[in-house]
Design a protein around this motif. Structure first.
Motif: not given
Length: 163
Positions: A117-135
């Motif tokens: 947010i401080n750097d001016g980005y309007k969004s941030i993304s990630l990729s997560v394995d659906l088996e990693n339910r806790q994450a």
């Protein structure tokens, strides 16, 4: 107790260790050097320190690093697994096994979201394995939303409110 701080050049090896840890492969995970230097993964650490690269580490009271979070911009011709667009940095996160489940990952995530947010980005993304339910649960709790299902991984996006 941990302290969140910006990664220094002398800590880049730890960041690479955490990149390896962040790759969710439950069985027959390749050796670190083989996996992080494979073409789909190398782009996440190669030439670290370019414009837009941002990383934090969590250090314990003995100043030992116990976790890291980072983001990097990719583009249409060099997409990461969680690529959304050229203006959305993709983040990664990992913790050493002994500190998992203690809230440190959430602290790191909040720090990197605030930095984006401080750097001016309007969004941030990630990729997560659906088996990693806790994450997945933690990411949703932090405000990430499902964006695109690719194989067994979900790309999730956090969008800055009010923008």
């Amino acid at each position: 107790m941990v302290t969140i701080k910006t990664v220094e050049k002398s800590e880049l090896d730890f960041l690479t260790d955490m990149l390896y840890e962040s790759i969710h492969i439950l069985e027959n995970k390749p050796k670190k050097e083989d996996l992080i230097n494979s073409s789909p993964i190398k782009k996440y650490h190669e030439s670290w320190g370019r414009k837009g690269d941002t990383a934090f580490i969590a250090v314990n009271t003995n100043l030992q690093p116990v976790g890291a979070v980072w983001y990097r911009l990719f583009n249409e011709s060099n997409k990461g697994y969680g690529y959304v667009d050229n203006h959305t940095p993709e983040l990664g996160i990992a913790l050493t096994p002994e500190v998992r489940g203690k809230g440190i990952g959430t602290l790191l995530m909040k720090a990197i979201i605030q930095q984006a947010i401080n750097d001016g980005y309007k969004s941030i993304s990630l990729s997560v394995d659906l088996e990693n339910r806790q994450a997945v649960h933690i990411y949703k709790k932090l405000g990430f939303e499902d964006y695109e299902l690719l194989g067994t991984s979900m790309t999730m996006v956090y969008r800055v409110k009010g923008v």
